[in-house]
Scaffold this active site. Structure first.
Site, PDB file in Angstrom:
ATOM      1  N   TYR A 152       0.818  -1.212   0.000  1.00 43.33           N
ATOM      2  CA  TYR A 152       0.000   0.000   0.000  1.00 43.33           C
ATOM      3  C   TYR A 152       0.856   1.269   0.000  1.00 43.33           C
ATOM      4  CZ  TYR A 152      -4.828  -1.557   0.760  1.00 43.33           C
ATOM      5  OH  TYR A 152      -6.084  -2.057   0.617  1.00 43.33           O
ATOM      6  N   ASP A 171      -6.670  -6.457   4.184  1.00 41.25           N
ATOM      7  CA  ASP A 171      -7.765  -5.775   3.498  1.00 41.25           C
ATOM      8  C   ASP A 171      -8.743  -6.814   2.955  1.00 41.25           C
ATOM      9  OD1 ASP A 171      -9.230  -3.697   2.187  1.00 41.25           O
ATOM     10  OD2 ASP A 171      -8.185  -4.184   0.322  1.00 41.25           O
ATOM     11  N   ASP A 212     -12.645  -8.238   4.729  1.00 39.63           N
ATOM     12  CA  ASP A 212     -13.930  -8.186   4.020  1.00 39.63           C
ATOM     13  C   ASP A 212     -14.576  -9.573   3.992  1.00 39.63           C
ATOM     14  OD1 ASP A 212     -13.775  -5.457   3.417  1.00 39.63           O
ATOM     15  OD2 ASP A 212     -14.427  -5.762   1.347  1.00 39.63           O
ATOM     16  N   LYS A 235       2.541 -15.276   2.885  1.00 36.70           N
ATOM     17  CA  LYS A 235       2.702 -15.981   1.609  1.00 36.70           C
ATOM     18  C   LYS A 235       4.186 -16.318   1.490  1.00 36.70           C
ATOM     19  CE  LYS A 235       1.057 -17.578  -2.300  1.00 36.70           C
ATOM     20  NZ  LYS A 235       0.056 -18.670  -2.410  1.00 36.70           N
ATOM     21  N   ASP A 277      -3.801 -17.935   0.874  1.00 30.67           N
ATOM     22  CA  ASP A 277      -4.830 -18.620   0.069  1.00 30.67           C
ATOM     23  C   ASP A 277      -5.567 -19.652   0.919  1.00 30.67           C
ATOM     24  OD1 ASP A 277      -2.404 -20.002   0.139  1.00 30.67           O
ATOM     25  OD2 ASP A 277      -2.557 -20.748  -1.915  1.00 30.67           O
TER      26      ASP A 277
END
Ligand code: IPM
Ligand code: MG
Length: 359
Positions: free
Chosen positions: A137, A248, A252, A192, A224
């Site tokens: 970001y 992020d 959600d 990851k 994942d």
């Protein structure tokens, strides 16, 4: 002692839900000094910038920020630095709000509103802790250029930089372990590491910090797999800690498990416990001004504000109990409405919380 609160309603449904949260705060008769300022698209429209100097100044000088939401399609074609989203990114960066708390709690009255089977989400209580001021970001360099290597040298390309420094990972890891000590004593660090250098480093540093918290169980999960486990067996999680971008996305996803993004508060804190408090949902310009938005996430964000930034735990508990009461009484805004309950407007919901507080 008077606590100074910056009230930044923003765009879309922001003003109407923040008005209800302010009403609830007023009803508590605390020693608060509330001051409003425009932010996001509303600030761009009024002052030509999504985060005007005066708004930033007010935010810096306040103990906490009560934030509505920013964003509206009408501003999508503006240059990036003028878009409403830059207000929230700018506040995070300017105030160093690195620790983002996003609880995903499934209220028992709303178990059936989830898209997952009730037995998978009943009693769900996950806390996602997202690092908020680093990662891809904010990583430099970023931009557009003509490629000099890669698959298509000479072609136009765009790039961003994923990076984390050791202190950035350490401080968010401490936040996660300390939060877990007060709850289920379990931290899942999402990375990851199988592909990315940044997240192998993340995993190594979190593991190292974890040694200082022998009472907390630490496990690691690839992002994942975490996305899959969140819908397969969400109750296996207690505290989830992860980087800015994965956080992020996963927050959600987690919010939907609860059936109602309209219910979820969030807090973004810096190392001085100054914080920005906002609902986890967005500005929903399509329903703005219709009186159908759910103000509970913002009201619960105000409760988090009292708890984390102002140290007013009793008042926070009062708000949370009042919200439980209105749900138990069957009051529902349209987003959480089901047969047999009572549909109410944004304002009626706020009034009901105030009434419950005063009962
Ligand atoms: C969030 C939002 C923001 C983010 C946007 C509005 C910049 O999606 O708070 O999750 O990506 O962090
Ligand atoms: Mg988001």
């Amino acid at each position: 002692m008077t606590h100074k609160i910056a009230v930044l309603p923003g765009d879309g449904i922001g003003p109407e839900i923040v008005a209800e949260a302010v009403k609830v705060l007023d009803a508590l008769n605390l020693d608060l000094e509330l001051q409003s300022s425009p932010v996001g698209g509303a600030a761009y429209a009024a002052h030509g910038h999504p985060l005007p100097e005066a708004t930033l100044k007010l935010a810096r000088e306040s103990d906490a920020i009560l934030f509505g939401a920013v964003g509206d399609w009408k501003y999508d074609s503006l240059e990036r630095h003028l878009r409403p989203e830059q207000a929230i990114l700018g506040l995070r960066k300017a105030l160093g709000l690195f620790a983002n708390f996003r609880p995903a709690i499934c209220y028992k009255e709303l178990t059936h509103a989830s898209s997952l089977k009730p037995e998978l989400v009943a009693g769900l209580d996950i806390l996602i802790i997202r690092e908020l001021t680093g990662d891809i970001y904010f990583g430099q360099p970023r931009g557009r250029r003509v490629a000099t290597d890669g698959h298509f040298p000479g072609a136009e390309e765009a790039f961003d930089t994923m990076r984390y420094s050791k202190p950035e990972i350490e401080r968010i890891a401490h936040v996660a372990f300390q939060a877990a000590q007060k709850r289920g004593k379990k931290v899942t660090s999402v990375d990851k590491a199988n592909v990315l250098e940044t997240f192998q480093f993340w995993k190594d540093v979190v593991t190292e910090v974890g040694k200082q918290y022998p009472d907390v169980q630490l496990d690691h999960m690839y992002v994942d797999n975490a996305a899959m486990q969140l819908v397969k067996e969400p109750k296996r999680f207690d505290v989830v800690v992860t980087g800015n971008m994965f956080g992020d996305i996963l927050s959600d996803e987690a919010s939907m498990l609860t059936g109602s993004i309209g219910m979820l508060p969030s807090a973004s804190l810096n190392d001085k416990k100054q914080g920005l408090y906002e609902p986890s949902h967005g500005s929903a310009p399509d329903i703005a001004g219709k009186g159908v938005a759910n103000p509970l996430a913002t009201i619960l964000s105000a409760a988090m504000m009292l708890r984390f930034s102002l140290g007013l735990e009793d008042a926070a508990l009062k708000i949370e109990a009042a919200v439980q009461k209105v749900l138990a009484d069957g009051l529902r805004t349209p987003d959480i409405y089901s047969e047999g309950t009572t549909k109410v407007s944004t304002r009626e919901m706020g009034d009901a919380v105030v009434a419950a507080l005063q009962a």
